[in-house]
Design an enzyme around this catalytic site. Structure first.
Site, mmCIF file in Angstrom:
data_model
loop_
_atom_site.group_PDB
_atom_site.id
_atom_site.type_symbol
_atom_site.label_atom_id
_atom_site.label_comp_id
_atom_site.label_asym_id
_atom_site.label_seq_id
_atom_site.Cartn_x
_atom_site.Cartn_y
_atom_site.Cartn_z
ATOM 1 N N LYS A 193 0.846 -1.160 0.005
ATOM 2 C CA LYS A 193 0.013 0.021 -0.025
ATOM 3 C C LYS A 193 0.947 1.144 0.068
ATOM 4 O O LYS A 193 1.511 1.415 0.990
ATOM 5 C CB LYS A 193 -0.831 0.137 1.252
ATOM 6 C CG LYS A 193 -1.928 1.196 1.042
ATOM 7 C CD LYS A 193 -2.638 1.627 2.419
ATOM 8 C CE LYS A 193 -1.986 2.463 3.029
ATOM 9 N NZ LYS A 193 -1.886 3.870 2.482
ATOM 10 N N GLY A 246 6.523 4.928 9.054
ATOM 11 C CA GLY A 246 5.592 6.186 9.048
ATOM 12 C C GLY A 246 5.587 6.563 10.864
ATOM 13 O O GLY A 246 6.556 6.195 11.523
ATOM 14 N N THR A 248 4.676 7.010 14.806
ATOM 15 C CA THR A 248 4.953 6.191 15.693
ATOM 16 C C THR A 248 3.084 6.272 16.169
ATOM 17 O O THR A 248 2.856 4.880 16.697
ATOM 18 C CB THR A 248 5.417 6.962 16.989
ATOM 19 O OG1 THR A 248 6.680 6.876 16.807
ATOM 20 C CG2 THR A 248 5.431 6.015 18.337
ATOM 21 N N LEU A 249 2.316 7.049 16.118
ATOM 22 C CA LEU A 249 0.998 7.038 16.313
ATOM 23 C C LEU A 249 0.355 5.720 15.468
ATOM 24 O O LEU A 249 -0.357 5.029 15.901
ATOM 25 C CB LEU A 249 0.405 8.132 16.234
ATOM 26 C CG LEU A 249 -1.305 8.383 16.144
ATOM 27 C CD1 LEU A 249 -1.785 8.071 17.718
ATOM 28 C CD2 LEU A 249 -1.788 9.470 15.938
ATOM 29 N N VAL A 250 0.641 5.769 14.281
ATOM 30 C CA VAL A 250 -0.068 4.933 13.127
ATOM 31 C C VAL A 250 0.596 3.659 13.790
ATOM 32 O O VAL A 250 -0.049 2.594 13.639
ATOM 33 C CB VAL A 250 0.143 5.129 12.015
ATOM 34 C CG1 VAL A 250 -0.242 4.044 10.898
ATOM 35 C CG2 VAL A 250 -0.395 6.750 11.577
ATOM 36 N N GLY A 251 1.993 3.458 13.894
ATOM 37 C CA GLY A 251 2.721 2.278 14.298
ATOM 38 C C GLY A 251 1.945 1.482 15.474
ATOM 39 O O GLY A 251 1.716 0.317 15.333
ATOM 40 N N GLU A 269 9.179 0.851 11.200
ATOM 41 C CA GLU A 269 10.443 2.237 11.352
ATOM 42 C C GLU A 269 9.655 3.156 11.489
ATOM 43 O O GLU A 269 8.849 3.849 10.456
ATOM 44 C CB GLU A 269 10.870 1.919 10.050
ATOM 45 C CG GLU A 269 12.328 2.739 9.827
ATOM 46 C CD GLU A 269 12.005 4.192 9.463
ATOM 47 O OE1 GLU A 269 12.014 5.253 10.335
ATOM 48 O OE2 GLU A 269 12.026 4.247 8.059
ATOM 49 N N CYS A 303 12.779 10.933 8.812
ATOM 50 C CA CYS A 303 12.593 10.356 10.033
ATOM 51 C C CYS A 303 13.770 10.637 10.686
ATOM 52 O O CYS A 303 13.816 10.722 11.966
ATOM 53 C CB CYS A 303 12.343 8.809 9.996
ATOM 54 S SG CYS A 303 13.158 8.036 9.059
ATOM 55 N N GLU A 402 8.122 15.073 16.744
ATOM 56 C CA GLU A 402 8.656 15.168 15.681
ATOM 57 C C GLU A 402 7.910 15.937 14.722
ATOM 58 O O GLU A 402 6.564 15.893 14.621
ATOM 59 C CB GLU A 402 8.486 13.502 14.950
ATOM 60 C CG GLU A 402 9.273 13.535 13.511
ATOM 61 C CD GLU A 402 9.053 12.039 13.207
ATOM 62 O OE1 GLU A 402 10.103 11.642 12.445
ATOM 63 O OE2 GLU A 402 8.014 11.214 13.053
#
Length: 502
Positions: A193, A246, A248-251, A269, A303, A402
């Site tokens: 994706k 991507g 950290t929140l989505v991770g 990552e 990043c 970030e």
């Protein structure tokens, strides 16, 4: 019939027509979404829509997973020797190299980065990555392990099966290759994706994958939003591993979905808040250049951006003066991706522009001082002037979170011990930069800093042969290098009785 889009490039840097399919690439064919839906792709230099592409939903992801599973069981995986997989990866590298100018033009158009950067960095690294993992394809080996004279014991590294790969918008093609390379080399099949903001090079790549001769279903590309296609990949019970780059929140959301579905393996990552530490004994001219590169590379949309710059008090004033000149020079060299002499482009989207400007406002309201920049550049597009804060305190948002834009803070320090504590005072741990001519200090600092990649007397200089990943909330697992191969395989132990009798 799946629509195509042709962009007519007529610039001094690149001239030509580039055509991409705008649908979904599933089972070796272009298809339209099962439930419909489209996504507008916007040019970040002027805010205008370039084209629209298909937006996948959960049913489309499911179709892609079924195609991938079929390919894994019939025409890929352990049924295809590593040497053959390597040949196909090499052929794909040849095709990417053949079309590198078209791909670079698409990347520049979609992301806003300069064409020469897209060509010299993104495309060069992508080609190198494919060739690197093509070479590894027949070298993923287990071990024979000594036990006793009546047993043969050995290990095998076997592919997971279906891998979901979710890539970001800052280096779209390059990040896709960093996942496709080791995944395919080790025999996995992939549902990729791309970012909903920057899918164009992935769509172009799909036709090259087909031309290279990969069996249908080995690679499937589903454009879509994170909360639809991304969520469907993260929670799909037939996907055995997810690789995500991507925030950290989505991770965290992906990790939760993985645990609640089938406990799939996850490589993450994630974000960073990297320190750049400049000691009194550093080569000042080089330190300024490397620190500026480490911060403003790709308009700060990296990043590993060194957004916390700590400078020892003996050279602080001279460093600040030189770094200010570097930032102002980038502002003067701002422009579009196909203009000569441009060194600084736009943020990728309105959303990202607003996010970065919000952090600048936060820094001002918290009491930090804008030394240079701090405002938009021009009247159209998503341009922000390279921004330098001074007088920032450790607990400010601009020092802890970030930003992912061209915004940094420069802080004076006294001792090695002091700056080590400050540098490690963050939830992130992706990278750190050390600038010093003292080799002993460089090694001490490299060992003391809590980060997955340490750059000594350089910055933003990763190599495909070295592992890349984060400490703390900057991620799980490693990408690139030999280390990536083992995140795309599961280890099997085989015990063979050759003489034990009950």
């Amino acid at each position: 019939m799946v629509a195509t889009y042709t962009h007519h490039f007529d610039t001094s840097l690149y001239k030509g027509n580039v055509t991409v399919h705008t649908g979904l690439y599933i089972d070796g064919k272009w298809v339209n979404p099962i439930e419909g839906g489209s996504i507008d792709i916007v040019n970040p230099t002027n805010g205008k829509v370039i084209t629209a592409v298909a937006g996948a939903g959960a049913k489309d992801v499911d179709a892609a997973v079924k195609a991938a599973r079929k390919a894994y069981k019939t025409s890929w995986g352990l049924k295809v020797p590593g040497a053959e997989r390597g040949k196909l990866l090499d052929k794909l590298a040849d095709l990417v190299e053949k079309h590198q100018h078209q791909l670079a033009a698409l990347e520049a158009l979609n992301v806003g980065k300069h064409y020469h950067m897209a060509l010299g960095m993104d495309l060069a690294f992508s080609i190198q990555t494919l060739r690197y993992y093509a070479g590894w394809s027949d070298k993923v080996q287990g071990k024979t392990i000594e036990t006793n004279d009546k047993k043969l014991a050995y290990t095998r590294h076997e592919p997971w099966g279906v891998v979901g790969a979710i890539v970001p918008w800052n280096f779209p093609l390059m990040m896709a290759m960093i996942k496709l390379g080791p995944a395919l080399a080790t025999g996995n099949v992939v549902v990729l994706k791309p970012s909903d903001v920057t899918p164009l090079t992935a769509l172009f790549l799909a036709d090259l994958i087909n031309e290279a001769g990969f069996p249908p279903g080995v690679v499937n590309i589903v454009n879509g939003y994170g909360n639809t296609a991304g969520a469907a990949i993260s929670g799909h019970p037939s996907i055995e591993k997810v690789a995500f780059t991507g925030s950290t929140l989505v991770g965290r959301k992906i990790l939760k979905a993985a645990s609640e579905s089938n406990l799939k393996a996850v490589t993450l990552e994630l974000g960073g808040k990297s320190p750049t530490i400049v000691f009194d004994d550093a080569n000042l001219d080089q330190a300024i250049k490397w620190a500026a590169r480490g911060m403003f590379f790709n308009m700060g949309q990296a990043c590993i951006a060194g957004s916390r710059i700590y400078v020892q008090e003996g050279i602080y004033d001279k460093f600040l003066e030189g770094f200010t000149q570097a930032a102002q020079g980038l502002t003067k060299a701002a422009g579009g991706p196909f203009e000569e002499g441009v060194q600084h482009g736009p943020q990728v989207s309105q959303t990202q522009f607003d996010r970065v400007m919000g952090y600048i406002s936060s820094g001002k309201s918290d009491g930090a001082k804008v030394h240079v920049g701090g405002e938009r550049e021009g009247e159209q597009g998503y341009f922000i002037k390279p921004t330098v804060f001074v007088d920032a305190k450790p607990d400010m948002k601009i020092m802890q979170e970030e930003i992912f834009g061209p915004v940094c803070s420069i802080v004076k320090f006294k001792t090695e011990e002091e700056v080590t504590e400050w540098a490690n005072d963050t939830t992130y741990g992706l990278a750190a930069n050390i600038l010093t001519e003292n080799n002993g200090r460089a090694v001490r600092m490299a060992n003391a800093l809590e980060a997955g990649s340490i750059f000594v007397n350089c910055a933003s200089a990763p190599e495909i042969g070295l592992p890349f990943g984060g400490y703390k909330q900057s991620g799980l697992g490693r990408e690139m290098g030999e280390a990536a191969l083992y995140t795309y395989t599961q280890l099997k132990a085989v015990h063979v009785n050759i003489g034990q009798v009950l």
